[in-house]
Design an enzyme around this catalytic site. Structure first.
Site, mmCIF file in Angstrom:
data_model
loop_
_atom_site.group_PDB
_atom_site.id
_atom_site.type_symbol
_atom_site.label_atom_id
_atom_site.label_comp_id
_atom_site.label_asym_id
_atom_site.label_seq_id
_atom_site.Cartn_x
_atom_site.Cartn_y
_atom_site.Cartn_z
ATOM 1 N N PRO A 184 -7.964 -8.217 11.817
ATOM 2 C CA PRO A 184 -7.722 -6.863 11.299
ATOM 3 C C PRO A 184 -7.005 -6.011 12.344
ATOM 4 C CG PRO A 184 -10.013 -7.084 11.997
ATOM 5 C CD PRO A 184 -9.350 -8.410 12.276
ATOM 6 N N ALA A 185 -6.460 -4.895 11.921
ATOM 7 C CA ALA A 185 -5.804 -3.974 12.855
ATOM 8 C C ALA A 185 -6.820 -3.505 13.895
ATOM 9 C CB ALA A 185 -5.260 -2.783 12.081
ATOM 10 N N CYS A 229 2.152 1.670 1.536
ATOM 11 C CA CYS A 229 3.471 1.040 1.286
ATOM 12 C C CYS A 229 4.024 1.430 -0.074
ATOM 13 C CB CYS A 229 3.349 -0.480 1.326
ATOM 14 S SG CYS A 229 2.625 -1.074 2.819
ATOM 15 N N GLU A 262 3.291 -8.791 2.152
ATOM 16 C CA GLU A 262 3.320 -7.494 1.480
ATOM 17 C C GLU A 262 3.833 -6.518 2.527
ATOM 18 O OE1 GLU A 262 2.611 -4.110 0.643
ATOM 19 O OE2 GLU A 262 0.432 -4.428 0.476
ATOM 20 N N LEU A 263 5.127 -6.184 2.421
ATOM 21 C CA LEU A 263 5.804 -5.477 3.520
ATOM 22 C C LEU A 263 6.136 -4.031 3.147
ATOM 23 C CD1 LEU A 263 8.009 -8.535 4.620
ATOM 24 C CD2 LEU A 263 5.738 -7.872 5.417
ATOM 25 N N TRP A 310 -4.090 -1.146 9.199
ATOM 26 C CA TRP A 310 -5.088 -0.085 9.391
ATOM 27 C C TRP A 310 -5.141 0.885 8.211
ATOM 28 C CZ3 TRP A 310 -2.287 4.235 8.833
ATOM 29 C CH2 TRP A 310 -0.950 4.205 9.226
ATOM 30 N N ASN A 311 -4.138 0.868 7.319
ATOM 31 C CA ASN A 311 -4.115 1.935 6.299
ATOM 32 C C ASN A 311 -5.140 1.719 5.179
ATOM 33 O OD1 ASN A 311 -2.602 -0.152 5.177
ATOM 34 N ND2 ASN A 311 -1.088 1.205 4.252
ATOM 35 N N GLY A 355 1.987 -5.460 6.179
ATOM 36 C CA GLY A 355 2.442 -4.617 7.293
ATOM 37 C C GLY A 355 3.928 -4.351 7.171
#
Ligand code: SIN
Length: 485
Positions: free
Chosen positions: A180-181, A289, A255-256, A155-156, A233
Site C-alpha cells: 500500500p502507499a 482518477c 488503472e492509471l 493513497w487516495n 496510480g
C-alpha cells in the site's frame, strides 16, 4: 488512537503469512489536516516483499483448491467484519488520508461491497463447450486462477483500491500481496487484521509496508513466482511498472491517470449538472482518477451554469475531516498543493480568470481552496494535465462536434461525463467519447457491479463486475479426442 472502539485495528507491522513482522526502522504516518503523527509503522523492504511472495506461493495450492463456496463463506465473514467496524475503519482512514469522515465511511462500505460482490461472483466462473470441427472431438473451456497476484495501491482510496483488487483475486482462487502507499498503510493493515479474524488462511492476503518504492516495486513486478501484477496510480509510474513486468511476461492490469471531461449541453438540466459536477469534482478534494478535470459548457448556458456552480461550490466547507459538517478535506501533502497552485498560476498567466478560490487555504498547509477558473482553453496546464486537486476549469464550446473534439483531445481515456436530455445527443456522444466509463446525467459512477477501467493511456483491464474476475483467471482449452468409435 482517537476514540476507536477496537484499538486492535491499529497495526504497526507488515502482515506476512498470517503474522505481524517488525523491521529495524519505522516510517511515520502523519495526518495531512494537522501534520500530527498518527502512528509509526515498521518499514519493510525487499526481504519482506520476497517473504510475502513466498507465503502467497505456498498458500496458493490450498486456497485455489477450495471450492468457490468455501472461499465465499470466508470472504463474507471479511465483508461483515468490515461493515461492523465501519466507524473505526472510517476514522483510521480520515486520520491518515484526510477525507471527511462521512466520505471515509462511504469508502469502507464501497470497499466492502467489492468483497461481498466477488464472493458471490466467484460461484459463477462458468466455462464453455464449443462445437468441434470433427465428430471424434469435443472442445471444452475451463477457467482457472492465474496464481500469485502482486499489487501496488494508492493513497487516495486506502481501503477500496485494495479491496477492489484483492476481492476479485481471492474469489478467483488467487493469493495476494499488496504494497500500500506509505502515506496510508494503516487502512491496509486494519484490513489484514479483519481478514485474519474472518478466517482467511495465512499467506492468502499479505500486506508489505515500506518506503523502498523502487526496490519493492522491482520484486513485485519481476519475481518469477508472481503471475499477475496490478497497479492503481499515475500513468508515468504505470508505464515503468508495465515494462518491468515484461521480463517474466506477467498478466498486467493498470488503472492509471485520467483527464475527465464533464460536458454540459445547452438542453441540460443545469441544476442537476451543477450537483453532478460538484460531486464528481470535489469528492476526495479532487484527488480521484475519475474526478471531473475539465468542465465543457455550451456557450449559451455558460453564464447561467457558472453562476449556479460558483454558488454551490462556495457553500462547501473545508477543514479537518474529523470535524462535523466538513465536506472538503486537505490534500495529501504540501507538494500536492504546490503542484496544483503551479497549474492554476500558469493557466492564469495564459488568460484564465479566477471566479472562486485560487489560493492555498488558511486552514493549513495541505489545504487548497475549492476553485473555479473561467476563460480556460484546452491547451492551458489546468486542462491538459490531470489536476488531482479541487479546481474546476470552465471551457466554452459552440456545438456537439466541438465538444467531442475537445473532450477527446487528451492521451487519457478513463471517465467522462455529460448532461443532456436529447436522446440523439446522448447516443452520439456516449459512442463518440474515447473513454472507458461514461456518466450520462450522473456524476458518480463507481460501484462494485460496474466495470471500472480506462482506454488509451489510462490503462487496461477492468476492476469490479463480472469482467473484473476475468482479469484474475486464465482460459484453458481442453481438446478431447477419440470419442467417436
Ligand atoms: C481512483 O481514483 O483511482 C478510484 C476512484 C473510484 O473508484 O471511484
Amino acid at each position: 488512537m482517537h476514540s476507536l472502539k477496537d484499538q486492535q485495528l491499529v497495526k504497526n507491522f507488515s502482515y506476512i503469512n498470517g503474522s505481524w513482522h517488525s523491521s529495524e526502522t519505522n516510517l511515520a504516518v502523519n495526518n495531512p489536516a494537522t501534520g500530527e503523527l498518527v502512528a509509526n509503522v515498521s518499514n519493510a523492504g525487499i526481504a519482506e516483499t520476497e517473504l510475502a511472495i513466498k507465503a502467497a506461493k505456498s498458500a496458493y495450492k490450498m486456497w485455489s483448491g477450495k471450492s468457490a463456496n468455501e472461499r465465499a463463506v470466508l470472504m463474507r465473514n471479511w465483508f461483515n467484519l468490515m461493515m461492523e467496524h465501519q466507524d473505526d475503519l472510517g476514522k483510521i482512514l480520515t486520520l491518515e488520508q484526510g477525507k471527511p469522515l462521512a466520505e471515509a465511511k462511504g469508502e469502507i462500505a464501497y470497499g466492502a461491497a467489492f468483497i461481498e460482490w466477488f464472493a458471490e461472483e466467484g460461484k459463477r466462473v462458468y466455462g464453455d463447450t464449443i462445437p468441434a470441427p470433427a465428430n471424434d472431438k469435443r472442445i471444452v473451456v475451463i477457467k482457472q486462477p492465474v496464481g500469485v497476484v502482486a499489487s501496488i495501491t494508492p493513497w487516495n482510496f486506502p481501503n477500496a483500491m485494495i479491496a477492489r483488487k484483492a476481492a476479485a483475486a481471492l474469489a478467483a482462487g488467487c493469493t495476494f500481496v499488496v504494497r500500500p502507499a506509505t502515506q496510508t498503510p494503516l487502512s491496509a493493515l486494519a484490513m489484514a487484521e479483519l481478514a485474519e479474524r474472518a478466517g482467511i488462511p495465512a499467506g492468502v492476503f499479505n500486506v508489505v509496508v515500506g518506503d523502498d518504492a523502487r526496490g519493492m516495486g522491482k520484486v513485485l513486478t519481476e519475481h518469477p513466482d508472481v503471475a499477475k501484477f496490478t497497479f492503481t496510480g499515475s500513468t508515468p509510474v504505470g508505464k515503468a511498472l508495465i515494462s518491468q513486468c515484461a521480463s517474466t511476461v506477467k498478466k498486467v492490469s493498470m488503472e492509471l491517470g485520467g483527464n475527465a471531461p464533464f460536458i454540459v449541453f445547452a438542453d441540460a438540466d443545469l441544476d442537476a449538472a451543477v450537483q453532478g459536477a460538484l460531486a464528481s469534482k470535489y469528492r476526495n478534494a479532487g484527488q480521484t482518477c475519475v474526478c471531473t478535470n475539465r468542465i465543457l459548457v455550451h456557450q449559451d448556458v455558460m453564464e447561467a451554469f457558472s453562476e449556479k456552480f460558483a454558488q454551490a461550490v462556495s457553500t462547501l466547507s473545508m477543514g479537518n475531516g474529523l470535524h462535523e459538517d466538513v465536506n472538503v478535506g486537505p490534500m495529501i501533502s504540501e507538494q500536492a498543493v504546490a503542484d496544483v497552485q503551479t497549474l492554476v498560476d500558469e493557466s492564469i498567466n495564459m488568460g484564465a480568470k479566477v471566479i472562486l478560490g485560487g489560493k492555498i487555504e488558511q486552514a493549513g498547509s495541505c489545504f487548497y481552496q475549492p476553485t473555479i477558473l473561467t476563460n480556460v482553453t484546452n491547451d492551458m496546464p489546468v486542462a491538459s494535465n490531470e489536476i488531482f486537486g479541487p479546481v474546476s476549469p470552465l471551457i466554452s464550446f459552440a456545438n456537439e462536434a466541438e465538444a467531442l473534439a475537445l473532450a477527446n483531445d487528451t492521451e487519457y481515456g478513463l471517465a467522462a461525463y455529460f448532461y443532456s436530455r436529447d436522446i440523439g445527443v446522448i447516443w452520439r456522444v456516449a459512442e463518440g467519447l474515447e473513454f472507458g466509463m461514461i456518466g450520462i446525467n450522473e456524476g458518480i459512477i463507481s460501484n462494485a457491479a460496474a466495470p471500472f477501467g480506462g482506454v488509451k493511456q489510462s490503462g487496461n483491464g477492468r476492476e469490479g463486475s463480472k469482467y473484473g474476475l476475468d482479469d484474475y483467471m486464465e482460459i484453458k482449452y481442453l481438446c478431447m479426442g477419440g470419442i467417436d468409435k
